[in-house]
Design a protein around this motif. Structure first.
Motif, mmCIF file in Angstrom:
data_model
loop_
_atom_site.group_PDB
_atom_site.id
_atom_site.type_symbol
_atom_site.label_atom_id
_atom_site.label_comp_id
_atom_site.label_asym_id
_atom_site.label_seq_id
_atom_site.Cartn_x
_atom_site.Cartn_y
_atom_site.Cartn_z
ATOM 1 N N GLY A 121 0.818 -1.204 0.000
ATOM 2 C CA GLY A 121 0.000 0.000 0.000
ATOM 3 C C GLY A 121 0.847 1.248 0.000
ATOM 4 N N SER A 122 0.177 2.378 -0.035
ATOM 5 C CA SER A 122 0.860 3.655 0.056
ATOM 6 C C SER A 122 -0.031 4.640 0.781
ATOM 7 N N LEU A 123 0.609 5.561 1.470
ATOM 8 C CA LEU A 123 -0.068 6.620 2.194
ATOM 9 C C LEU A 123 0.297 7.931 1.518
ATOM 10 N N ASP A 124 -0.731 8.718 1.152
ATOM 11 C CA ASP A 124 -0.501 9.950 0.406
ATOM 12 C C ASP A 124 -1.401 11.047 0.950
ATOM 13 N N GLU A 125 -1.070 12.277 0.646
ATOM 14 C CA GLU A 125 -1.867 13.427 1.061
ATOM 15 C C GLU A 125 -2.408 14.113 -0.189
ATOM 16 N N LYS A 126 -3.735 14.313 -0.236
ATOM 17 C CA LYS A 126 -4.352 14.898 -1.422
ATOM 18 C C LYS A 126 -5.646 15.619 -1.037
ATOM 19 N N ASP A 127 -5.829 16.808 -1.586
ATOM 20 C CA ASP A 127 -7.062 17.580 -1.359
ATOM 21 C C ASP A 127 -7.353 17.797 0.129
ATOM 22 N N GLY A 128 -6.305 17.917 0.914
ATOM 23 C CA GLY A 128 -6.506 18.197 2.329
ATOM 24 C C GLY A 128 -6.837 16.997 3.180
ATOM 25 N N TYR B 194 -8.966 4.278 1.227
ATOM 26 C CA TYR B 194 -9.596 4.915 2.382
ATOM 27 C C TYR B 194 -9.155 6.379 2.451
ATOM 28 N N ALA B 195 -10.028 7.238 2.967
ATOM 29 C CA ALA B 195 -9.717 8.659 3.119
ATOM 30 C C ALA B 195 -10.006 9.091 4.543
ATOM 31 N N GLY B 196 -9.116 9.908 5.108
ATOM 32 C CA GLY B 196 -9.332 10.362 6.479
ATOM 33 C C GLY B 196 -8.402 11.497 6.862
ATOM 34 N N THR B 197 -8.294 11.766 8.149
ATOM 35 C CA THR B 197 -7.498 12.885 8.647
ATOM 36 C C THR B 197 -6.489 12.400 9.685
ATOM 37 N N SER C 118 -12.340 15.189 -7.307
ATOM 38 C CA SER C 118 -11.661 15.559 -6.065
ATOM 39 C C SER C 118 -12.041 14.595 -4.948
ATOM 40 N N VAL C 119 -11.102 14.376 -4.050
ATOM 41 C CA VAL C 119 -11.324 13.453 -2.935
ATOM 42 C C VAL C 119 -12.474 13.933 -2.064
ATOM 43 N N ARG C 120 -12.513 15.241 -1.795
ATOM 44 C CA ARG C 120 -13.567 15.770 -0.928
ATOM 45 C C ARG C 120 -14.951 15.607 -1.560
ATOM 46 N N ASP C 121 -15.048 15.728 -2.883
ATOM 47 C CA ASP C 121 -16.330 15.493 -3.559
ATOM 48 C C ASP C 121 -16.751 14.041 -3.411
ATOM 49 N N THR D 67 -12.433 26.474 3.001
ATOM 50 C CA THR D 67 -12.416 25.805 1.699
ATOM 51 C C THR D 67 -11.481 26.568 0.771
ATOM 52 N N TYR D 68 -10.591 25.837 0.081
ATOM 53 C CA TYR D 68 -9.602 26.457 -0.785
ATOM 54 C C TYR D 68 -9.816 26.025 -2.234
#
Length: 432
Positions: free
Chosen positions: A108-115, A140-143, A163-166, A371-372
């Motif tokens: 797997g990989s861990l990445d940062e995208k769209d906040g 999976y997406a989270g914080t 977008s990930v957030r969408d 929101t940016y």
């Protein structure tokens, strides 16, 4: 509104208390309904970790709660491991093992995208008789929190062009968060697997400071902030906020002043003294009315606060006509802001928690969501949620940046609702 002093955006969105983390040290360990002789209700293995252990009357046994299993396990198969701060150097490529049967290994990989933080992971099955190895991929997406990542959404099917957030707002929320805790050098553990970092993405940044929580760039010494709400079509207005904050050269709060919007008199003046991670804060004019000591942990993804103190209340004795002072204990819970790159996406502030400030004087707490747009350094929209105790309100607004300084910090902006300005803000910034 010029020559006024103050602060904005403070401490944070996600509650995360530092928990004890336990790992199972053997495979096929029985989990029993009750200690020693209880019915076996499940089995766990070396890839299992958990944080919900609890004391029992039976020496040598501890409780365990993970999805699908709730019971007791012998402590001879359990050890406690320390949690370590999660940081951007842990983004990268991982190898993993799962506790479930039939899965040979994971990559797997861990990445940062769209906040947000994304976990791309593929599980590979044990080869069958024809040497075929099946596999299945997940996203999976989270914080992030201070000690790991809480994945709240399962993105299926995942789309790179959306977008990930969408994709998160379209649903896909997990019934229970899938949490990973950092427990070693490049090691992440959840209830059903362990992931070991193979190759870091090398994304590193300086630890977040309290100055970062105010959307500030450069070595800011003092920030003054005033906010005016337009009340009606006739153009009358109401000064809502008038505050100041002073930062150390390292970027941490050293002084906070709040002034009455009506009289312009100082109504709150706090002074902060730091000794490493230990911070003491008290009222400058009357130390007995407010004092606290807490531990401040600053990491690449946020800041945590943990400690306690006291504050003084005064009430009028109707029989004697005299004011009586009463002390109340103050608990400082750990608040973790989430920061994406240099952009603060979500934060929470309370009047009673470190660093002890709120945005509006009468509000008990304020939640802010920025929101940016992809190419914008400043928020293009903001949601302000106020809690006044029994009541609350939320304001959603578009942001129009009117002026910025040489460092790129905004000094004047207007908030708009349905295209109409209802609030204007000014900031006066002094640098070291």
């Amino acid at each position: 509104m010029r020559n006024v002093l103050m602060i904005l955006l403070m401490a944070s969105a996600l509650n995360a208390m530092a928990e004890k983390i336990y790992v199972v040290t053997a495979d096929n360990v029985n989990v029993r309904e009750k200690p020693i002789s209880g019915k076996v209700v499940g089995k766990v293995g070396k890839c299992t970790s958990f944080s919900q252990g609890w004391f029992t009357d039976q020496e040598g046994w501890t409780g365990i709660t993970i999805p699908g299993v709730d019971g007791f396990i012998s402590e001879k198969f359990v050890k406690e491991v320390p949690a370590v701060p999660f940081n951007r150097s842990m983004l990268g490529e991982y190898m993993g093992e799962m506790s479930s049967e039939g899965v040979s290994y994971s990559i797997g990989s861990l990445d940062e995208k769209d906040g947000v933080v994304l976990l791309y992971i593929t599980d590979y099955a044990v080869p069958d008789e024809s040497e075929f190895r099946g596999h299945f991929s997940h996203v999976y997406a989270g914080t992030p929190s201070l000690y790991g990542v809480k994945f709240t959404h399962y993105l299926y099917p995942y789309r790179e062009d959306i977008s990930v957030r969408d994709q998160m707002s379209a649903g896909n929320r997990l019934d229970n968060a899938y949490e990973f805790t950092a427990t070693g050098e490049g090691e992440l553990r959840s209830y059903d697997r362990v992931l070991t970092l193979q190759n870091s993405a090398g994304i590193k940044s300086k630890p977040v400071t309290e100055r970062d929580l105010f959307e500030l760039k450069g070595n800011v010494k003092k920030l003054a902030h005033a906010r005016v709400f337009v009340k009606d079509d006739a153009g009358s207005s109401d000064l809502d906020m008038l505050n100041a904050i002073i930062f150390s050269p390292e970027g941490f709060v050293t002084e906070y002043v709040a002034m009455s919007p009506e009289s312009k008199k100082v109504i709150k003046h706090l002074v902060y003294t730091a000794d490493g991670k230990k911070v003491s804060v008290s009222s400058a004019d009357d130390p007995g009315s407010f004092s606290a000591t807490y531990i401040r942990d600053a990491g690449d993804f946020g800041i945590g606060y943990d400690g306690e103190g006291k504050r003084q209340f005064k009430y009028l004795n109707e029989e004697t006509g005299k004011w009586i002072s009463e002390y109340s204990r103050l608990i400082i819970q750990k608040k973790i802001p989430f920061q994406s790159g240099e952009k603060l996406t979500e934060l929470y502030r309370s009047s009673d928690e470190a660093p002890f400030v709120t945005e509006a004087l009468s509000a008990q707490s304020v939640r802010i969501i920025n929101t940016y747009k992809p190419s914008f350094d400043h928020p293009s929209a903001v949601s302000l949620g106020y809690d006044f105790g029994a009541e609350g309100m939320t304001i959603d607004a578009d942001v129009n940046i009117m002026e910025t300084d040489d460092q790129g910090n905004w000094t004047k902006r207007v908030l708009l609702s349905n295209g109409k300005a209802f609030c204007s803000e000014e900031r006066e910034i002094i640098y070291y």
